[in-house]
Scaffold this motif. Structure first.
Motif, PDB file in Angstrom:
ATOM      1  N   ASN A 173       0.814  -1.276   0.028  1.00 37.18           N
ATOM      2  CA  ASN A 173      -0.029   0.106  -0.050  1.00 37.18           C
ATOM      3  C   ASN A 173       0.808   1.187  -0.133  1.00 37.18           C
ATOM      4  OD1 ASN A 173      -2.145  -1.713   0.176  1.00 37.18           O
ATOM      5  ND2 ASN A 173      -2.743  -1.268   2.179  1.00 37.18           N
ATOM      6  N   ASP A 174       1.978   1.157   0.719  1.00 35.97           N
ATOM      7  CA  ASP A 174       2.931   2.373   0.882  1.00 35.97           C
ATOM      8  C   ASP A 174       3.494   2.690  -0.499  1.00 35.97           C
ATOM      9  OD1 ASP A 174       3.747   3.942   2.646  1.00 35.97           O
ATOM     10  OD2 ASP A 174       5.762   2.907   2.791  1.00 35.97           O
ATOM     11  N   GLU A 175       3.811   1.584  -1.264  1.00 34.70           N
ATOM     12  CA  GLU A 175       4.607   1.761  -2.555  1.00 34.70           C
ATOM     13  C   GLU A 175       3.287   2.573  -3.632  1.00 34.70           C
ATOM     14  OE1 GLU A 175       7.784  -1.462  -3.489  1.00 34.70           O
ATOM     15  OE2 GLU A 175       5.817  -2.111  -2.839  1.00 34.70           O
ATOM     16  N   ARG A 176       2.145   1.934  -3.464  1.00 34.82           N
ATOM     17  CA  ARG A 176       1.077   2.514  -4.225  1.00 34.82           C
ATOM     18  C   ARG A 176       0.907   3.852  -4.139  1.00 34.82           C
ATOM     19  NH1 ARG A 176      -1.471  -2.382  -3.885  1.00 34.82           N
ATOM     20  NH2 ARG A 176      -2.863  -1.421  -2.569  1.00 34.82           N
ATOM     21  N   SER A 177       0.649   4.317  -2.635  1.00 36.63           N
ATOM     22  CA  SER A 177       0.655   5.625  -2.081  1.00 36.63           C
ATOM     23  C   SER A 177       1.669   6.697  -2.630  1.00 36.63           C
ATOM     24  CB  SER A 177       0.638   5.764  -0.550  1.00 36.63           C
ATOM     25  OG  SER A 177       0.481   6.943  -0.043  1.00 36.63           O
ATOM     26  N   LYS A 178       2.949   6.016  -2.717  1.00 32.50           N
ATOM     27  CA  LYS A 178       4.017   7.100  -3.191  1.00 32.50           C
ATOM     28  C   LYS A 178       3.612   7.287  -4.526  1.00 32.50           C
ATOM     29  CE  LYS A 178       7.339   6.159   0.309  1.00 32.50           C
ATOM     30  NZ  LYS A 178       7.894   4.966   0.987  1.00 32.50           N
ATOM     31  N   TRP A 179       3.458   6.404  -5.308  1.00 34.77           N
ATOM     32  CA  TRP A 179       3.182   6.668  -6.904  1.00 34.77           C
ATOM     33  C   TRP A 179       2.209   7.731  -7.045  1.00 34.77           C
ATOM     34  CZ3 TRP A 179       6.433   6.173 -10.510  1.00 34.77           C
ATOM     35  CH2 TRP A 179       6.998   5.237 -10.668  1.00 34.77           C
TER      36      TRP A 179
ATOM     37  N   SER B 260      -6.488  17.113  -4.483  1.00 32.52           N
ATOM     38  CA  SER B 260      -6.846  16.383  -3.075  1.00 32.52           C
ATOM     39  C   SER B 260      -7.158  14.970  -3.225  1.00 32.52           C
ATOM     40  CB  SER B 260      -7.992  16.932  -2.705  1.00 32.52           C
ATOM     41  OG  SER B 260      -7.785  18.294  -2.224  1.00 32.52           O
ATOM     42  N   ASN B 261      -7.994  14.527  -4.276  1.00 33.60           N
ATOM     43  CA  ASN B 261      -8.506  13.370  -4.565  1.00 33.60           C
ATOM     44  C   ASN B 261      -7.247  12.360  -4.621  1.00 33.60           C
ATOM     45  OD1 ASN B 261     -11.167  14.083  -4.806  1.00 33.60           O
ATOM     46  ND2 ASN B 261     -11.204  14.177  -7.018  1.00 33.60           N
ATOM     47  N   PHE B 262      -6.108  12.649  -5.263  1.00 36.54           N
ATOM     48  CA  PHE B 262      -4.965  11.746  -5.152  1.00 36.54           C
ATOM     49  C   PHE B 262      -4.349  11.746  -3.970  1.00 36.54           C
ATOM     50  CE2 PHE B 262      -5.114  11.651  -9.975  1.00 36.54           C
ATOM     51  CZ  PHE B 262      -4.636  10.321 -10.195  1.00 36.54           C
ATOM     52  N   GLU B 263      -4.425  12.710  -3.242  1.00 31.80           N
ATOM     53  CA  GLU B 263      -3.623  12.713  -1.969  1.00 31.80           C
ATOM     54  C   GLU B 263      -4.528  12.060  -0.848  1.00 31.80           C
ATOM     55  OE1 GLU B 263      -1.167  16.950  -2.380  1.00 31.80           O
ATOM     56  OE2 GLU B 263      -3.098  16.891  -1.309  1.00 31.80           O
ATOM     57  N   PHE B 264      -5.659  12.405  -0.858  1.00 27.58           N
ATOM     58  CA  PHE B 264      -6.695  11.762  -0.019  1.00 27.58           C
ATOM     59  C   PHE B 264      -6.577  10.247  -0.019  1.00 27.58           C
ATOM     60  CE2 PHE B 264     -10.950   9.668   1.182  1.00 27.58           C
ATOM     61  CZ  PHE B 264     -10.929  10.423   2.264  1.00 27.58           C
ATOM     62  N   PHE B 265      -6.764   9.518  -1.179  1.00 26.60           N
ATOM     63  CA  PHE B 265      -6.903   8.247  -1.304  1.00 26.60           C
ATOM     64  C   PHE B 265      -5.396   7.560  -1.139  1.00 26.60           C
ATOM     65  CE2 PHE B 265     -11.073   8.870  -3.059  1.00 26.60           C
ATOM     66  CZ  PHE B 265     -11.773   8.203  -2.070  1.00 26.60           C
TER      67      PHE B 265
ATOM     68  N   THR C 135      -3.166   8.446   0.889  1.00 24.10           N
ATOM     69  CA  THR C 135      -2.958   8.430   2.270  1.00 24.10           C
ATOM     70  C   THR C 135      -3.776   7.533   3.082  1.00 24.10           C
ATOM     71  OG1 THR C 135      -4.134  10.536   2.649  1.00 24.10           O
ATOM     72  CG2 THR C 135      -1.727  10.745   2.561  1.00 24.10           C
ATOM     73  N   ALA C 136      -5.159   7.563   2.431  1.00 29.16           N
ATOM     74  CA  ALA C 136      -6.140   6.499   3.179  1.00 29.16           C
ATOM     75  C   ALA C 136      -5.794   5.217   2.977  1.00 29.16           C
ATOM     76  CB  ALA C 136      -7.519   6.792   2.441  1.00 29.16           C
ATOM     77  N   ILE C 137      -5.006   4.780   1.975  1.00 30.56           N
ATOM     78  CA  ILE C 137      -4.892   3.416   1.608  1.00 30.56           C
ATOM     79  C   ILE C 137      -3.736   2.889   2.819  1.00 30.56           C
ATOM     80  CG2 ILE C 137      -3.091   3.623  -0.154  1.00 30.56           C
ATOM     81  CD1 ILE C 137      -6.054   0.979  -0.006  1.00 30.56           C
ATOM     82  N   VAL C 138      -2.761   3.759   3.228  1.00 32.97           N
ATOM     83  CA  VAL C 138      -1.949   3.182   4.115  1.00 32.97           C
ATOM     84  C   VAL C 138      -2.358   3.079   5.598  1.00 32.97           C
ATOM     85  CG1 VAL C 138       0.088   4.064   2.937  1.00 32.97           C
ATOM     86  CG2 VAL C 138      -0.808   5.575   4.539  1.00 32.97           C
ATOM     87  N   HIS C 139      -3.870   3.643   5.685  1.00 30.29           N
ATOM     88  CA  HIS C 139      -4.519   3.316   7.022  1.00 30.29           C
ATOM     89  C   HIS C 139      -5.580   2.330   7.009  1.00 30.29           C
ATOM     90  CE1 HIS C 139      -2.336   7.103   8.763  1.00 30.29           C
ATOM     91  NE2 HIS C 139      -2.602   7.430   7.484  1.00 30.29           N
ATOM     92  N   TYR C 140      -5.696   1.775   5.536  1.00 32.23           N
ATOM     93  CA  TYR C 140      -6.877   0.815   5.296  1.00 32.23           C
ATOM     94  C   TYR C 140      -6.765  -0.383   6.120  1.00 32.23           C
ATOM     95  CZ  TYR C 140     -10.587  -1.136   2.829  1.00 32.23           C
ATOM     96  OH  TYR C 140     -11.759  -1.722   2.468  1.00 32.23           O
ATOM     97  N   ALA C 141      -7.605  -0.837   7.104  1.00 27.38           N
ATOM     98  CA  ALA C 141      -7.615  -2.028   7.827  1.00 27.38           C
ATOM     99  C   ALA C 141      -8.963  -2.736   7.470  1.00 27.38           C
ATOM    100  CB  ALA C 141      -7.650  -1.540   9.365  1.00 27.38           C
ATOM    101  N   SER C 142      -8.709  -4.171   7.450  1.00 27.58           N
ATOM    102  CA  SER C 142     -10.043  -4.890   7.371  1.00 27.58           C
ATOM    103  C   SER C 142     -10.570  -5.506   8.483  1.00 27.58           C
ATOM    104  CB  SER C 142      -9.998  -5.971   6.041  1.00 27.58           C
ATOM    105  OG  SER C 142      -8.794  -6.891   6.642  1.00 27.58           O
ATOM    106  N   GLU C 143     -11.824  -6.118   8.482  1.00 24.05           N
ATOM    107  CA  GLU C 143     -12.532  -6.623   9.893  1.00 24.05           C
ATOM    108  C   GLU C 143     -11.916  -7.675  10.123  1.00 24.05           C
ATOM    109  OE1 GLU C 143     -15.241  -6.563   6.839  1.00 24.05           O
ATOM    110  OE2 GLU C 143     -13.954  -4.631   6.577  1.00 24.05           O
TER     111      GLU C 143
ATOM    112  N   ALA D  54      -5.737   3.295  -5.694  1.00 32.83           N
ATOM    113  CA  ALA D  54      -5.176   2.812  -4.258  1.00 32.83           C
ATOM    114  C   ALA D  54      -5.327   1.514  -3.741  1.00 32.83           C
ATOM    115  CB  ALA D  54      -5.754   4.050  -3.187  1.00 32.83           C
ATOM    116  N   ALA D  55      -6.495   0.971  -4.225  1.00 30.22           N
ATOM    117  CA  ALA D  55      -7.162  -0.309  -3.764  1.00 30.22           C
ATOM    118  C   ALA D  55      -6.258  -1.302  -4.487  1.00 30.22           C
ATOM    119  CB  ALA D  55      -8.409  -0.483  -3.977  1.00 30.22           C
ATOM    120  N   GLY D  56      -5.602  -0.947  -5.665  1.00 30.73           N
ATOM    121  CA  GLY D  56      -4.736  -1.881  -6.184  1.00 30.73           C
ATOM    122  C   GLY D  56      -5.381  -2.543  -7.503  1.00 30.73           C
ATOM    123  N   ASN D  57      -6.379  -1.726  -8.209  1.00 31.84           N
ATOM    124  CA  ASN D  57      -6.860  -2.055  -9.402  1.00 31.84           C
ATOM    125  C   ASN D  57      -6.176  -1.610 -10.489  1.00 31.84           C
ATOM    126  OD1 ASN D  57      -9.453  -3.545  -8.332  1.00 31.84           O
ATOM    127  ND2 ASN D  57      -9.514  -1.434  -7.116  1.00 31.84           N
TER     128      ASN D  57
END
Ligand code: NAD
Length: 480
Positions: free
Chosen positions: A62-68, A108-113, A115-123, A165-168
């Motif tokens: 997620n971190d690498e995708r975030s950086k891109w 902001s759309n790029f920045e928001f997602f 940074t969101a993806i590096v905090h994303y957690a599943s249930e 961000a989600a990897g698609n």
């Protein structure tokens, strides 16, 4: 004449047919660039490129995708002026609107997602004494994103960013009416060396290029923003193919004003919620309901302000309204004004095309229009006009205004103006809309669910909702 190109597998390409069609500047009515007339062959190339890129992109951390993605955000910011000028030229909106709203929001759309993806957690769901379930959230694969012309780069990136961000890997089509900033985005992707095939942008017409994206068996999810009838057509193809679908469609939003509101704040905001972007925002409050005690005061002050507002070419720093997006759209809006007259509406101000001097004499300008005297259930008050046209209607009670507000097929957003807390919450609860603003309009927190009910759409964008849409949950149970 400048040519726009598709961006497929990291390369700028014309349509395989070699054909282009005209891109008009709404401010002058003249062609200023050419758009590739792509068809299913081009979509096939884009889908294959996305499919090939998917294993590598989805396996980055997620971190690498975030950086891109942050590199893309910075790349847009570096070319800020160019993006702003292009958006305004392509769409007809005042330059200052593109400068303050459209392009900052795309960044902001790029920045928001990113940074969101590096905090994303599943249930995970614990079953005491039995075991534990954990839910993996896997990217879907190749997804299709299709966007409209009113907020071109803003809405295009609002879909693309969470998908990436989600990897698609993405095959995206901007509106053929406003393709230019999507093309500039490709230049940024090229400049930052964005991994090839991860984001492919194919230009062209909805019924050809858009349709091919929707029909392709490998696009497993479709995120669409646009008109309700297009959404219906897309759903009829995608639903039997069991694709995931997010549809953000039309609106006919009520702006409900009670006697006890903060009048000055309401009036200033209502001017924006009626006519910002020439009324071409899906969230604009096109049906204004005003409680009887302040109806005349509101009418007089609202009309007095709007009569003075300046309709001008987009680069004019004093322009409050620019051009509407196309000749066809201008004619549609004018036809609704004619309909309002036929239905017995009284035009309080506006009601006609505005003619500017050369070189803007063939541009698509409409005076901001306020209409009263229509019944809440006439066509003017039920159908989406999507231009600088509002109706004002008096009401007495909450029940009455709720009935009128909820009477349309749409349910995107609503605005309520009152200082009565209890009434505000009760109205918000009962209004049929996906988004409600109380004593405000278009205040956006990108974490919140965004979307409509009824014919305004299916699904929600924004925050975790968007990341959930662009992932498939897989539940795994482990027995103790
Ligand atoms: P539209 O439906 O004509 O086109 C939207 C996009 O869909 C374009 O890229 C177009 O090329 C493509 N398209 C058209 N036909 C298609 C088809 N058969 N298959 C696949 N793709 C196709 O809408 P528009 O005129 O560009 O935009 C205005 C509409 O968008 C208004 O109704 C407005 O309310 C709505 N809108 C909704 C939201 C929201 O968030 N709910 C936001 C902005 C705009």
């Amino acid at each position: 004449m400048e040519k726009i190109y598709n961006f497929i597998n990291g390369e700028f390409l014309p349509a395989t047919s070699g054909l282009f069609f005209d891109n008009l500047e709404p401010a002058t009515g003249k062609t200023y660039s050419l758009i590739p007339d792509s068809d299913k062959e081009d979509v096939e190339l884009a889908v294959q490129a996305a499919k090939k890129a998917f294993p590598v992109w989805s396996n980055l951390s997620n971190d690498e995708r975030s950086k891109w993605m942050l590199k893309v955000a910075n790349g847009i910011a570096k070319r800020m002026e160019e993006f702003v000028a292009a958006e305004s030229k392509d769409n007809g909106k005042p330059l200052k609107l593109a400068e303050h709203v459209d392009i900052p929001r795309a960044i902001s759309n790029f920045e928001f997602f990113a940074t969101a993806i590096v905090h994303y957690a599943s249930e995970s769901h614990h079953m005491v004494g039995t075991g534990v379930n954990y839910t993996l959230r896997k990217p879907i694969g190749v997804v299709g994103c299709i966007s409209p012309w009113n907020l071109p780069l803003y809405l295009f990136t609002w879909k693309i960013a969470p998908a990436l961000a989600a990897g698609n890997c993405v095959v995206a089509k901007p509106s053929e009416v406003t393709p230019y900033t999507a093309y500039l985005l490709c230049k940024v992707l090229d400049e930052v060396g964005f991994p090839k095939g991860v984001l492919n942008i194919v230009h062209g017409l909805g019924h050809k290029t858009g349709d091919a994206i929707v029909r392709h068996e490998l696009t497993k999810a479709i995120s669409f923003t646009g008109g309700t009838s297009t959404g219906k057509a897309i759903a009829s193809i995608a639903a039997p193919m069991f694709k995931k679908l997010s549809l953000e469609l039309g609106g006919k939003n009520p702006n409900i004003i009670f006697d006890d509101c903060d009048f000055e704040e309401m009036l200033a905001t209502t001017i924006r919620s009626s006519f910002a972007n020439q009324g071409q925002i899906c969230l604009c409050g096109s049906r204004i309901f005003v409680q009887k005690g302040i109806y005349d005061k509101f009418k007089n002050e609202f009309v007095a302000k709007i009569i003075k507002s300046k309709v001008s070419y987009p680069e004019d720093p004093k322009a409050q309204l620019g051009a509407v997006v196309s000749k066809g759209h201008m004619e549609k809006v004018l036809s609704y004004i004619a309909l309002a007259r036929e239905e017995g509406g009284k035009i309080l101000t506006g009601g006609e095309r505005v003619n500017l001097p050369a070189p803007h004499d063939e541009g698509f300008y409409i005076a901001p229009t306020i209409i009263e005297g229509l019944s809440f259930d006439c066509r003017t008050n039920q159908e989406e006009i999507f231009g600088p046209v509002v109706t004002i209607t008096p009401f007495e009670t909450e029940e009455e205004v709720l009935r009128m507000a909820n009477s349309t097929d749409y349910g995107l957003s609503a605005t309520i103006w009152t200082s009565d807390l209890k009434r505000a919450h009760q109205m918000a609860d009962q209004i049929e809309a996906g988004i409600v603003w109380i004593n405000a309009w278009l205040v956006r927190d990108l974490r919140t669910p965004f979307g409509g009910v009824k014919s305004s759409g299916v699904g929600r964008e924004g925050g975790w909702e968007a990341l959930r849409f662009f992932t498939e949950p897989k539940n795994v149970f482990v027995k103790y």
